[in-house]
Scaffold this motif. Structure first.
Motif, PDB file in Angstrom:
ATOM      1  N   GLU A  27       0.826  -1.207   0.000  1.00  0.00           N
ATOM      2  CA  GLU A  27       0.000   0.000   0.000  1.00  0.00           C
ATOM      3  C   GLU A  27       0.863   1.262   0.000  1.00  0.00           C
ATOM      4  O   GLU A  27       1.864   1.349   0.710  1.00  0.00           O
ATOM      5  N   GLY A  28       0.485   2.220  -0.845  1.00  0.00           N
ATOM      6  CA  GLY A  28       1.194   3.497  -0.889  1.00  0.00           C
ATOM      7  C   GLY A  28       2.399   3.512  -1.810  1.00  0.00           C
ATOM      8  O   GLY A  28       3.041   4.549  -1.970  1.00  0.00           O
ATOM      9  N   ARG A  29       2.707   2.383  -2.427  1.00  0.00           N
ATOM     10  CA  ARG A  29       3.848   2.324  -3.351  1.00  0.00           C
ATOM     11  C   ARG A  29       3.385   2.605  -4.761  1.00  0.00           C
ATOM     12  O   ARG A  29       2.277   2.247  -5.151  1.00  0.00           O
ATOM     13  N   SER A  30       4.254   3.222  -5.550  1.00  0.00           N
ATOM     14  CA  SER A  30       3.940   3.433  -6.969  1.00  0.00           C
ATOM     15  C   SER A  30       3.958   2.084  -7.681  1.00  0.00           C
ATOM     16  O   SER A  30       4.486   1.096  -7.162  1.00  0.00           O
ATOM     17  N   GLU A  31       3.401   2.059  -8.880  1.00  0.00           N
ATOM     18  CA  GLU A  31       3.387   0.819  -9.649  1.00  0.00           C
ATOM     19  C   GLU A  31       4.805   0.308  -9.887  1.00  0.00           C
ATOM     20  O   GLU A  31       5.078  -0.885  -9.769  1.00  0.00           O
ATOM     21  N   GLN A  32       5.723   1.207 -10.210  1.00  0.00           N
ATOM     22  CA  GLN A  32       7.111   0.813 -10.467  1.00  0.00           C
ATOM     23  C   GLN A  32       7.765   0.254  -9.201  1.00  0.00           C
ATOM     24  O   GLN A  32       8.456  -0.764  -9.252  1.00  0.00           O
ATOM     25  N   GLN A  33       7.536   0.902  -8.057  1.00  0.00           N
ATOM     26  CA  GLN A  33       8.093   0.404  -6.792  1.00  0.00           C
ATOM     27  C   GLN A  33       7.487  -0.955  -6.449  1.00  0.00           C
ATOM     28  O   GLN A  33       8.206  -1.873  -6.035  1.00  0.00           O
ATOM     29  N   ARG A  34       6.166  -1.058  -6.633  1.00  0.00           N
ATOM     30  CA  ARG A  34       5.484  -2.314  -6.314  1.00  0.00           C
ATOM     31  C   ARG A  34       6.024  -3.451  -7.172  1.00  0.00           C
ATOM     32  O   ARG A  34       6.308  -4.540  -6.661  1.00  0.00           O
ATOM     33  N   LEU A  35       6.225  -3.203  -8.466  1.00  0.00           N
ATOM     34  CA  LEU A  35       6.746  -4.246  -9.349  1.00  0.00           C
ATOM     35  C   LEU A  35       8.126  -4.716  -8.891  1.00  0.00           C
ATOM     36  O   LEU A  35       8.395  -5.915  -8.831  1.00  0.00           O
ATOM     37  N   ALA A  36       8.998  -3.780  -8.539  1.00  0.00           N
ATOM     38  CA  ALA A  36      10.348  -4.152  -8.087  1.00  0.00           C
ATOM     39  C   ALA A  36      10.287  -4.975  -6.804  1.00  0.00           C
ATOM     40  O   ALA A  36      11.002  -5.979  -6.663  1.00  0.00           O
ATOM     41  N   LEU A  37       9.438  -4.579  -5.872  1.00  0.00           N
ATOM     42  CA  LEU A  37       9.328  -5.301  -4.598  1.00  0.00           C
ATOM     43  C   LEU A  37       8.692  -6.673  -4.777  1.00  0.00           C
ATOM     44  O   LEU A  37       9.143  -7.661  -4.186  1.00  0.00           O
ATOM     45  N   ILE A  38       7.670  -6.750  -5.618  1.00  0.00           N
ATOM     46  CA  ILE A  38       7.021  -8.040  -5.869  1.00  0.00           C
ATOM     47  C   ILE A  38       7.997  -8.984  -6.568  1.00  0.00           C
ATOM     48  O   ILE A  38       8.020 -10.187  -6.300  1.00  0.00           O
ATOM     49  N   ASN A  39       8.825  -8.458  -7.453  1.00  0.00           N
ATOM     50  CA  ASN A  39       9.829  -9.294  -8.117  1.00  0.00           C
ATOM     51  C   ASN A  39      10.812  -9.867  -7.093  1.00  0.00           C
ATOM     52  O   ASN A  39      11.175 -11.039  -7.163  1.00  0.00           O
ATOM     53  N   ARG A  40      11.230  -9.051  -6.131  1.00  0.00           N
ATOM     54  CA  ARG A  40      12.123  -9.555  -5.064  1.00  0.00           C
ATOM     55  C   ARG A  40      11.435 -10.640  -4.247  1.00  0.00           C
ATOM     56  O   ARG A  40      12.044 -11.640  -3.872  1.00  0.00           O
ATOM     57  N   LEU A  41      10.148 -10.421  -3.954  1.00  0.00           N
ATOM     58  CA  LEU A  41       9.375 -11.405  -3.203  1.00  0.00           C
ATOM     59  C   LEU A  41       9.332 -12.732  -3.950  1.00  0.00           C
ATOM     60  O   LEU A  41       9.647 -13.791  -3.391  1.00  0.00           O
ATOM     61  N   PHE A  42       8.961 -12.679  -5.234  1.00  0.00           N
ATOM     62  CA  PHE A  42       8.853 -13.914  -6.003  1.00  0.00           C
ATOM     63  C   PHE A  42      10.214 -14.545  -6.279  1.00  0.00           C
ATOM     64  O   PHE A  42      10.300 -15.765  -6.441  1.00  0.00           O
ATOM     65  N   ASP A  43      11.259 -13.766  -6.309  1.00  0.00           N
ATOM     66  CA  ASP A  43      12.605 -14.310  -6.446  1.00  0.00           C
ATOM     67  C   ASP A  43      12.855 -15.346  -5.349  1.00  0.00           C
ATOM     68  O   ASP A  43      13.368 -16.435  -5.612  1.00  0.00           O
ATOM     69  N   LYS A  44      12.457 -15.011  -4.120  1.00  0.00           N
ATOM     70  CA  LYS A  44      12.667 -15.928  -2.988  1.00  0.00           C
ATOM     71  C   LYS A  44      11.662 -17.078  -2.999  1.00  0.00           C
ATOM     72  O   LYS A  44      12.012 -18.218  -2.691  1.00  0.00           O
ATOM     73  N   CYS A  45      10.403 -16.792  -3.365  1.00  0.00           N
ATOM     74  CA  CYS A  45       9.396 -17.851  -3.421  1.00  0.00           C
ATOM     75  C   CYS A  45       9.748 -18.897  -4.481  1.00  0.00           C
ATOM     76  O   CYS A  45       9.615 -20.101  -4.247  1.00  0.00           O
ATOM     77  N   VAL A  46      10.204 -18.432  -5.636  1.00  0.00           N
ATOM     78  CA  VAL A  46      10.594 -19.357  -6.702  1.00  0.00           C
ATOM     79  C   VAL A  46      11.793 -20.198  -6.262  1.00  0.00           C
ATOM     80  O   VAL A  46      11.836 -21.405  -6.513  1.00  0.00           O
TER      81      VAL A  46
END
Length: 196
Positions: A27-46
């Protein structure tokens, strides 16, 4: 991380960019920030799925799925440390991590209580926006279920926080087993099951 895992993380991050749970977590993150953070999250999940379950990509790298066998669903702290998931709070922030953990503890906890020991869990499935609606989800689910069958698993479970996905999964033969508004997040979660 190898190319397959990097590609899978990128696909999932793009597919989940506008997912209700990710809007809540970041919440409160821009689309670009959210994409970068979600990519880091999925990096670890994968990475965790690569160790404890399976990672599948479509041949053209437009879709990806990660799934876990019941014996590794839900991951323990030791599994999270070994796979690098324990680094998620440092890479995406403590608040988003706690939001995701608290949400999933209730939503995935319900699945764990109601699933057979011989279950497989589709942890995340995603198709890039330009390829959605073209049968990729069916292909990825079918491949996951074939791998589950080969391991002697009898049930395939998944959850979604997007109401549009419920209809898609029902068309793929899944039965809606539970719908709940998760107390910690206020986000609705649907659990579905299909025999393998």
């Amino acid at each position: 991380m190898d190319t397959t895992n990097t590609t899978a993380a990128r696909i999932l991050a793009n597919a989940f960019l506008n997912y209700p749970l990710m809007h809540y977590a970041f919440e409160g993150r821009s689309e670009q920030q959210r994409l970068a953070l979600i990519n880091r999250l999925f990096d670890k999940c994968v990475s965790a799925a690569d160790i404890y379950g399976k990672v599948i990509l479509t041949p053209d790298n437009l879709g990806a799925v990660i799934w876990l066998p019941g014996k590794h669903f839900q991951l323990t702290l030791l599994h999270e440390i070994r796979s690098g998931m324990a680094l998620i709070p440092f890479q995406v922030g403590i608040k988003p991590t706690l939001r995701l953990m608290n949400h999933d503890a209730q939503a995935e906890g319900w699945v764990r209580k109601n699933a057979a020991e011989t279950m497989g869990y589709i942890w995340n499935i995603g198709v890039l926006p330009q390829a959605q609606g073209k049968g990729y989800s069916r292909l990825l689910v079918d491949q996951s279920m074939e791998q589950m069958r080969n391991l002697g698993l009898t049930e395939c479970w998944l959850k979604t926080e997007d109401s549009k996905n419920v209809t898609i999964y029902q068309k793929l033969g899944f039965t809606l087993m539970n719908q709940m508004v998760v107390k910690s997040s206020g986000v609705t979660s649907w659990a579905l099951k299909k025999g393998v």
